[in-house]
Design an enzyme around this catalytic site. Structure first.
Site, mmCIF file in Angstrom:
data_model
loop_
_atom_site.group_PDB
_atom_site.id
_atom_site.type_symbol
_atom_site.label_atom_id
_atom_site.label_comp_id
_atom_site.label_asym_id
_atom_site.label_seq_id
_atom_site.Cartn_x
_atom_site.Cartn_y
_atom_site.Cartn_z
ATOM 1 N N TYR A 199 -0.103 -8.195 -46.147
ATOM 2 C CA TYR A 199 -1.283 -7.980 -45.295
ATOM 3 C C TYR A 199 -2.528 -7.637 -46.123
ATOM 4 C CZ TYR A 199 1.859 -8.715 -41.489
ATOM 5 O OH TYR A 199 2.765 -9.308 -40.642
ATOM 6 N N ASN A 234 -7.404 -26.690 -26.478
ATOM 7 C CA ASN A 234 -6.458 -26.847 -27.582
ATOM 8 C C ASN A 234 -6.632 -28.252 -28.155
ATOM 9 O OD1 ASN A 234 -4.034 -26.757 -29.263
ATOM 10 N ND2 ASN A 234 -3.315 -25.125 -27.906
ATOM 11 N N HIS A 286 -2.569 -7.838 -30.769
ATOM 12 C CA HIS A 286 -1.563 -7.873 -31.838
ATOM 13 C C HIS A 286 -2.000 -7.100 -33.084
ATOM 14 C CE1 HIS A 286 0.423 -11.770 -30.093
ATOM 15 N NE2 HIS A 286 0.689 -10.697 -29.396
HETATM 16 N N1 APR Z 1 -9.242 -26.094 -31.827
HETATM 17 C C1 APR Z 1 -8.423 -25.781 -30.780
HETATM 18 N N2 APR Z 1 -7.106 -25.508 -30.928
HETATM 19 C C2 APR Z 1 -6.594 -25.564 -32.168
HETATM 20 C C3 APR Z 1 -7.388 -25.892 -33.305
HETATM 21 C C4 APR Z 1 -8.768 -26.156 -33.089
HETATM 22 N N3 APR Z 1 -9.602 -26.466 -34.094
HETATM 23 N N4 APR Z 1 -6.582 -25.864 -34.402
HETATM 24 C C5 APR Z 1 -5.355 -25.540 -33.976
HETATM 25 N N5 APR Z 1 -5.340 -25.363 -32.628
HETATM 26 C C6 APR Z 1 -4.217 -24.972 -31.760
HETATM 27 C C7 APR Z 1 -2.885 -25.570 -32.147
HETATM 28 O O1 APR Z 1 -2.709 -26.835 -31.503
HETATM 29 C C8 APR Z 1 -1.901 -24.520 -31.621
HETATM 30 O O2 APR Z 1 -1.523 -24.780 -30.278
HETATM 31 O O3 APR Z 1 -4.064 -23.582 -31.923
HETATM 32 C C9 APR Z 1 -2.708 -23.225 -31.657
HETATM 33 C C10 APR Z 1 -2.254 -22.247 -32.720
HETATM 34 O O4 APR Z 1 -0.959 -21.840 -32.379
HETATM 35 P P1 APR Z 1 -0.203 -20.705 -33.204
HETATM 36 O O5 APR Z 1 -0.317 -20.980 -34.650
HETATM 37 O O6 APR Z 1 1.152 -20.577 -32.615
HETATM 38 O O7 APR Z 1 -1.076 -19.388 -32.924
HETATM 39 P P2 APR Z 1 -1.022 -18.375 -31.705
HETATM 40 O O8 APR Z 1 -0.748 -19.058 -30.421
HETATM 41 O O9 APR Z 1 -2.262 -17.557 -31.801
HETATM 42 O O10 APR Z 1 0.230 -17.480 -32.085
HETATM 43 C C11 APR Z 1 0.572 -16.418 -31.242
HETATM 44 O O11 APR Z 1 2.325 -15.685 -32.679
HETATM 45 O O12 APR Z 1 3.118 -15.332 -34.810
HETATM 46 C C12 APR Z 1 2.600 -14.733 -33.681
HETATM 47 O O13 APR Z 1 1.508 -12.670 -33.542
HETATM 48 C C13 APR Z 1 1.326 -14.003 -33.972
HETATM 49 O O14 APR Z 1 -0.667 -13.802 -32.626
HETATM 50 C C14 APR Z 1 0.311 -14.702 -33.112
HETATM 51 C C15 APR Z 1 1.169 -15.274 -32.004
#
Ligand code: APR
Length: 240
Positions: A55, A203, A111
């Protein structure tokens, strides 16, 4: 349509265009680390220094990162929306500081935050911008029991009561850049639907909870979100 209480949920996708890697992508999981080694309470017990170091690296990586047009649009929504009598509750799953850098206020970091520390003795949380280690001392109780203020898997997200109340009262729910696989956040759209709110997803592709949304915009958040916010503030949005 005139919306009065808007709840916004952001995920890693909103910060992707600012150069912060998302968690789940086609190339696998983030930052070359196994989630089990850095994101679970057991990891903290087994190898705490590794967790601190991980971190520390993420916190340090934030320094040169700048908010993009999507973060800035949400600040505009808060500021201009308030002038129109709209309440905007901003909830993020992100541990970065890009909403703050964009000028948003009252951000709910469900988170946790990289720029915060948690004491496992006195349970105080406070702003923290340096590297932490096993020997870092809590400024409140003086004990060497600090840990990154990150909500790990198997732990309770922050401010769920406040979020639940906002979801119960909202008439519009926006989910931006989140894959919809981590609960409870993945269930927020459904909760908002149940009280009659319009729900909108932003998304690149449909998320795992696409069916919870009444409307969706697919494309880069830096393009879709500012356009949507402008139309919302100008009263030009239609949900038919
Ligand atoms: N614009 C819009 N959406 C996007 C872009 C963009 N430029 N780039 C990526 N994405 C979308 C991807 O398609 C995906 O669905 O963002 C999403 C990211 O997903 P994750 O990586 O799973 O992130 P998140 O949903 O925030 O994860 C949730 O999981 O690991 C834990 O605690 C962690 O807060 C996190 C939680």
């Amino acid at each position: 349509m005139d919306f009065k209480h808007i709840v916004v949920l952001t995920g890693a996708g909103i910060s992707a265009e600012s150069g912060i890697p998302v968690f789940r992508s086609e190339t696998g999981l983030w930052e070359e680390e196994r989630v089990e080694d850095v994101c679970f309470p057991a990891a903290l017990r087994k190898n705490p220094q590794k967790v601190h170091d991980f971190y520390n690296k993420l916190r340090s990586n934030l320094k040169d990162k700048k908010p993009n047009a999507a973060h800035l649009a949400l600040t505009k929504l808060q500021v201009e929306g308030q002038k129109q009598g709209k309440k905007v509750t901003l909830v993020t799953q992100n541990v970065d500081d890009l909403h703050e850098k964009a000028g948003s206020t009252d951000i709910i970091h469900m988170h946790g935050e990289l720029n915060s520390i948690l004491c496992t003795s006195c349970f105080r949380r406070y702003p923290y911008f340096e590297d932490s280690s096993l020997n870092s001392v809590c400024k409140f109780c003086g004990k060497e029991t600090l840990r990154p203020d990150i909500v790990f898997f198997e732990e309770m997200p922050y401010q769920l009561n406040k979020i639940g109340k906002a979801l119960n009262e909202c008439d519009l729910f926006l989910a931006i850049g989140t894959s919809g696989v981590v609960y409870p956040a993945a269930g927020f759209a459904q909760a908002a639907r149940q009280v009659g709110a319009c729900t909108v997803e932003f998304n690149l592709t449909p998320s795992a909870v696409r069916s919870s949304f009444t409307k969706a915009y697919y494309g880069k958040a830096s393009e879709t979100v500012p356009k949507f916010v402008d139309e919302l503030l100008e009263g030009k949005l239609s949900f038919n």
